[in-house]
Motif scaffolding. Structure first.
Motif, PDB file in Angstrom:
ATOM      1  N   LYS A   1      22.055 -21.935  59.176  1.00 63.04           N
ATOM      2  CA  LYS A   1      22.566 -22.657  60.349  1.00 63.04           C
ATOM      3  C   LYS A   1      23.317 -23.918  59.932  1.00 63.04           C
ATOM      4  O   LYS A   1      24.396 -24.222  60.453  1.00 63.04           O
TER       5      LYS A   1
ATOM      6  N   LYS B   1      27.299 -24.648  60.627  1.00 64.69           N
ATOM      7  CA  LYS B   1      27.805 -25.778  61.407  1.00 64.69           C
ATOM      8  C   LYS B   1      28.957 -26.466  60.692  1.00 64.69           C
ATOM      9  O   LYS B   1      29.912 -26.943  61.323  1.00 64.69           O
TER      10      LYS B   1
ATOM     11  N   ALA C   1      25.705 -20.881  64.015  1.00 61.09           N
ATOM     12  CA  ALA C   1      25.439 -22.303  64.258  1.00 61.09           C
ATOM     13  C   ALA C   1      24.665 -22.519  65.552  1.00 61.09           C
ATOM     14  O   ALA C   1      23.890 -23.486  65.679  1.00 61.09           O
TER      15      ALA C   1
END
Length: 425
Positions: A268, A272, A313
Motif C-alpha cells: 500500500k 501511494k 493504495a
C-alpha cells in the motif's frame, strides 16, 4: 567491494581488506560437471546476501585458521559450489567442478559491535558483505564470496554473497548453518542430490507465460542486472504486536499471517507513491512447504504472482492479504523458459515486478558459534530489477521482524514517509 555506501564525510568503516581462496581438501574427479536446471538459469543475474554479527564474547578466540579449516570441511561435501562456469557449444552455462575455490575476504572494522548495531538503518550491514558478479571471464569468477570482519572489540561479522544460480536463500542459510557447526567442532553430512532431486513438483504445470519473470537486454558473460535507475536500500525492525497486528482483524484462534500483513502494508505504501493504474501484479517468493528435501542446495523456492484489479493504495490490508492467498505458482513456466533458451537469454525475477521475499519462517539465529547465537542477521539480494524488492525475515526477538527494502533511489524517501503514516518506523 560490491556496493559503496556513504558513511559521513570519511571513508567506510571496513578496512585492511585481504583476499585469499578456500576450497575442498579432496580433489574432485577430473571431468565432473554440475548442470543447472532451467529455474537455476533464470536466476543467474541475482545474488543472495547475508551478514551475521557475533559478539566479542562469542568470537574473540576464533581465528582465520578456525574459519578456513571449517570451510575446507564444508566444501569437501559441496565441492561443486567451488567450481567455475563455462559454456557448452550451445551456449548453455554449466559448472566445471575444478575445485577453483571460494573467495575468502578478511577485513577490520574501527567500531565495536555495540557501536555498529546502534545504527537504526541496518542496511549498513552491506559493508560486511563482499560482492562481485560472475563474469566477464566466467572461468575466473567465484560463485561465493565469504567475508570475515573483525570489530574493534573482538566481535566478528561474517558476510556471504551467494550466486542465486546455485541455490536459493534457504540453501545459503543451510550452508551457513553447516559451516557454523563445523566451526564449533560438530560433524556434518550433506546428502548428494541427483538432477531429478533438484527439480520441484509444481501444482500449476500449465503456466506458460509467467508474470514474475522479465526478459532483459543480453548481458553476455557479465552477469549483472541492467538497470536505468539507481537503487537504494533501507532496513528496519518492526514489532508484530504494536506495528503489524493492529492493521488486521483477529480471526479467533487462527495464527496471524505476519508476512502477508507486513507485505500488504508495504505494498500500500509503495502504491501511494507510485500512483499505479490497475491492474497491478506483484511477485511473492517463499519456501516450498511441500519440499520433501528441504536440507539441500538448489533452487526450490516458490515463485508466485498476485494480480489485483483494484487500486492498491485504497485497498484494505485484509483485501491484499486475501489476494496473496490466491497467488499462482509460476515455477514450471520459469523452468520451461530457462530450459528452452539454454541460458542464452537473460531474465530478472527479483524486481521484475515488485517482489516480496518471505524468509520469516527461517530461524536465522540457530546459526550458533561456540554455542552462542548471532547478535544480528541481515538479508538482501543483489541484482534487483527496478520494480524493487521487500525482504521479511526473523529478528533476534521472536516478537519482532526485520524488513529490508530495495527501491529506486528516487522513491525511497517518499516511501519511508508513507511507512511513518502506518507506524512502521
Amino acid at each position: 567491494m560490491g556496493r559503496s555506501l556513504e558513511w559521513g564525510q570519511g571513508q567506510g568503516p571496513v578496512h585492511s581488506i585481504r583476499l585469499s581462496t578456500v576450497g575442498a581438501i579432496r580433489p574432485t574427479e577430473t571431468g565432473t560437471t554440475h548442470e543447472p536446471t532451467g529455474l537455476d538459469l533464470a536466476m543467474k543475474l541475482h545474488y543472495l546476501k547475508a551478514a551475521y554479527i557475533y559478539s566479542a564474547e562469542t568470537a574473540r578466540d576464533l581465528t582465520v585458521r578456525h574459519l578456513k579449516e571449517a570451510m575446507f570441511m564444508l566444501f569437501d561435501q559441496i565441492a561443486w559450489t567451488t567450481g567455475r562456469f563455462s559454456r557448452k557449444d550451445s551456449g548453455r552455462p554449466y559448472i566445471k567442478c575444478n575445485d577453483c575455490g571460494t573467495r575468502f575476504v578478511e577485513g577490520q572494522c574501527n567500531l565495536t559491535v555495540e557501536e555498529w548495531l546502534s545504527k537504526p538503518d541496518r542496511s549498513v550491514d552491506e559493508f560486511l558483505i563482499y560482492h562481485q558478479p560472475i563474469g566477464p571471464e566466467l572461468t575466473f569468477s567465484p560463485l561465493i564470496y565469504v567475508q570475515m570482519i573483525r570489530f574493534k572489540c573482538g566481535g566478528l561479522g561474517l558476510g556471504l554473497s551467494w550466486a542465486n544460480i546455485i541455490g536459493d536463500s534457504f540453501s545459503l542459510f543451510y550452508a551457513f548453518n553447516l559451516w557454523a557447526k563445523l566451526i564449533t567442532g560438530e560433524k556434518i553430512h550433506v546428502p548428494t542430490l541427483s538432477k531429478g532431486d533438484r527439480r520441484f513438483q509444481s501444482p500449476n504445470p500449465t503456466v506458460k507465460d509467467p508474470d514474475s519473470i522479465k526478459r532483459v537486454n543480453p548481458v553476455g558473460d557479465l552477469w549483472v542486472t541492467p538497470n536505468d535507475k539507481k537503487m537504494a536500500n533501507y532496513c528496519f525492525k518492526i514489532v508484530v504486536a504494536d506495528q503489524i497486528q493492529p492493521h488486521f482483524p483477529a480471526k479467533g484462534a487462527d495464527p496471524i499471517p505476519v508476512f502477508e500483513i507486513t507485505a500488504g502494508i508495504i505494498w500500500k505504501c509503495i502504491a501511494k507513491v507510485r500512483e499505479e493504474p490497475k491492474p497491478v501484479t506483484v511477485t511473492i517468493i517463499k519456501k516450498d512447504p511441500n519440499d520433501l528435501k528441504p536440507n539441500a542446495i538448489r533452487n526450490s523456492q516458490v515463485i508466485s504472482s498476485v494480480q489485483v484489479d483494484f487500486p492498491v493504495a485504497d485497498a484494505t490490508v485484509e483485501e491484499l492479504v486475501k489476494a496473496m492467498g490466491e497467488a499462482k505458482d509460476e515455477r514450471s513456466g520459469i523452468e520451461e523458459i530457462g530450459e528452452s533458451c539454454y541460458g542464452n537469454l537473460d531474465f530478472v525475477v527479483y524486481g521484475a515486478k515488485l517482489t516480496f521475499l518471505d524468509l520469516s519462517g527461517e530461524d536465522l539465529y540457530e546459526a550458533k558459534v561456540m554455542g552462542k547465537s548471532p547478535e544480528s542477521v541481515y538479508c538482501n539480494v543483489e541484482g534487483i530489477g527496478e520494480e524493487g524488492l521487500v525482504v521479511v525475515y526473523a529478528a533476534a526477538k521472536s516478537e519482532e521482524r526485520m524488513v529490508t527494502v530495495t527501491l529506486p533511489e528516487e522513491e525511497i524517501e517518499r516511501v519511508k514517509l508513507e511507512f511513518k503514516k502506518f507506524g512502521l518506523n
